[in-house]
Design an enzyme around this catalytic site. Structure first.
Site, PDB file in Angstrom:
ATOM      1  N   GLU A   1       0.891  -1.160   0.000  1.00 50.31           N
ATOM      2  CA  GLU A   1       0.000   0.000   0.000  1.00 50.31           C
ATOM      3  C   GLU A   1       0.927   1.206   0.000  1.00 50.31           C
ATOM      4  OE1 GLU A   1      -1.551   3.132   1.124  1.00 50.31           O
ATOM      5  OE2 GLU A   1      -2.004   2.229   3.063  1.00 50.31           O
TER       6      GLU A   1
ATOM      7  N   CYS B   1      -1.224   8.905   3.446  1.00 51.80           N
ATOM      8  CA  CYS B   1      -1.182   8.603   2.014  1.00 51.80           C
ATOM      9  C   CYS B   1      -2.539   8.877   1.380  1.00 51.80           C
ATOM     10  CB  CYS B   1      -0.720   7.184   1.760  1.00 51.80           C
ATOM     11  SG  CYS B   1      -1.697   5.984   2.587  1.00 51.80           S
TER      12      CYS B   1
END
Ligand code: UN1
Length: 505
Positions: A265, A299
């Site tokens: 990720e 993020c």
């Protein structure tokens, strides 16, 4: 409410005290020369870390390999019970965990609290899902006269490599899922946040996770490289930069032997599309939250606000006006909106990005931050999607105008950029929302709301392309990806009918 927050702040302060993070292998903490761990708030030492050397990394992998058969054979019910007990332990040690999230990672109380909750959510979600997935094999339709079932079992030793920006929630998200699937785990937290990881590992061991099943390996990229090269490795779970994910892929590809899975990720250049029908107050609130909460160190954070020309001046002024009101400073003050960035290197990278922004574009918001690791929110205007090529991991927002007939071109550029993490849309036209969503492969799409704070089980989190491999964390496909799938099909007529239901243990 503020009385409750003040009470939590006192609880966290009361749980202060030096932390220690050392390699924990087979349940035993290693000794050796430590270095101080600085607080992101003011650089004072808040504990000590002993970073793993190659020998420790090898020992951790070997201990995890030895522990694997027994942990994999432990009934799913018992593994789930360990995670649930750990969730209770996290609740009981709330003050200590909140303290460490604030002191080590510089989180505001709001951020620390939601992260602490998210970690508990991961433990309970994985336990609940794993209990049904791994309890017994799933019956599959089979040919007449045969029994047929699908078993899920652990893969072996999983390396879990986690980031500093969610040092508790992502750390636990990786570790809990890998353990629930029957794997043993060597967890390498980010070098900036070893103390909170060490606390989490203590609580997992206290909850009954065997020492051999979970090793802690504080350290930097060298420690990570040792794990990736070790023959016992069966897979990697990683959250961090796109560049590091690719380096991990290369390291895995270069190994002898098995082809190993990677769940990664990574980053994003996350956009919010705002058309002329959007509500300015909603846009201002959601854009400011998404871009600047957690000092932009998520993020999922908004990086590029894309506004239809006709309303751009008004929208950008509303966002800049709201952002100007944010209070930067010590995250232990309840009035603080933006705490510090994680370390001096991060601050330097951000100041360089801000210097570039000031030169190359129109400046909608700039400011001075207090001394220390603080960075003031900035808003810069760019002319084309292509002008923003790198994820700027901090409180720096870029804006871009598009003409009413230019939305498709913007969407095509965003798609060509290759990232696919979060995407915001602000519009009162259903067809526009549908068009934007369908045009882009982003993992998490948020309409007329903020783009951060995905909830476990509700908004499984993760993207595609340069943003990662999937499956999404906190979603239904994550646990199975950490397991081996094995079908067993038995001809019931053979062996005199004595071999039958392989579905029974
Ligand atoms: C990250 O920042 O590394 O939705 C991912 C959110 C968080 C993002 C976590 N789950 O804001």
């Amino acid at each position: 409410d503020s009385a409750r927050l003040a009470e939590l702040m006192r609880e966290a302060a009361a749980a202060a005290g030096p932390g220690l993070a050392a390699p924990v292998i087979d349940g035993t903490e290693r000794g050796g020369a430590t270095r101080p761990v600085p607080s992101a708030i003011d650089g004072t030492a808040i504990g000590q870390v002993l970073e793993a050397d190659e020998a420790a990394a090898d020992a951790a992998m070997e201990a995890a390999a030895r522990a694997f058969p027994a942990w994999d054979a432990t009934p799913a019910e018992d593994r789930a019970a360990c995670l649930e007990r750990a969730a209770g332990g996290f609740e009981a040690h709330r003050g200590r965990l909140l303290h460490l999230l604030q002191a080590e990672a510089g989180k505001t109380l709001d951020d620390a609290l939601s992260e602490w909750r998210e970690a508990i959510d991961f433990l309970r979600y994985d336990a609940a899902q794993g209990r049904s997935l791994f309890r017994r094999p799933a019956a599959l339709p089979g040919p007449a006269g045969e029994s047929n079932a699908l078993w899920l079992r652990g893969r072996g030793v999983i390396a879990a490599i986690s980031p500093w920006n969610f040092p508790l929630a992502i750390f636990i998200g990786q570790v809990a899922a890998a353990l629930m699937a029957g794997n043993t785990v060597v967890a390498k937290p980010a070098p900036q946040t070893p103390l909170i990881a060490a606390e989490a590992v203590r609580l997992l061991h206290a909850a009954g996770v065997p020492g051999g099943a979970l090793a802690l390996l504080p350290g930097g990229p060298e420690a990570g490289a040792c794990l990736l090269g070790h023959p016992a490795l069966a897979g990697v779970v990683f959250t961090g930069s796109t560049g590091t994910a690719k380096a991990i892929q290369r390291a895995l590809a270069a190994r002898e032997g098995a082809i190993l899975p990677l769940i990664a990720e990574t980053g994003g250049i996350n956009a919010m599309i705002v058309d002329a029908t959007a509500l300015p107050e909603q846009v201002a609130d959601d854009a400011v939250t998404s871009a600047f909460r957690s000092a932009g160190q998520r993020c999922s954070a908004l990086r590029l606000l894309v506004v239809q020309e006709e309303v751009a001046d008004r929208m950008i002024a509303a966002v800049a006006g709201a952002a100007r009101e944010l209070r930067i400073g010590d995250p232990r003050a309840l009035s603080t909106d933006i705490g510090p960035v994680i370390d001096a290197a991060a601050k330097e990278r951000l100041l360089a990005a801000i210097a570039r922004g000031r030169q190359a574009a129109r400046v909608h918001l700039a400011g001075e931050a207090p001394a220390g690791l603080y960075v003031a929110p900035h808003i810069f205007e760019i002319a084309r999607v292509e002008d923003l090529t790198d994820e700027v991991f901090g409180p720096v927002l870029h804006v871009l105008r598009y003409p009413a007939d230019g939305l498709d071109a913007v969407l095509a550029s965003l798609k060509a950029g290759g990232y696919g993490l979060t995407l915001g849309v602000q519009s009162r036209i259903e067809a526009t929302v549908a068009r934007v969503r369908a045009a882009l492969p982003h993992g998490n799409v948020y309409v007329n709301r903020s783009m951060i704070g995905a909830v476990v089980g509700t908004q499984p989190f993760g993207g595609s392309g340069l943003s990662g491999t999937g499956p999404k964390a906190g979603g239904p496909h994550y646990l199975p990806r950490l397991a081996i799938e094995q079908t067993a099909t038995v001809n019931l007529a053979a062996a005199g009918g004595s071999v039958g239901l392989v579905t029974l243990e």
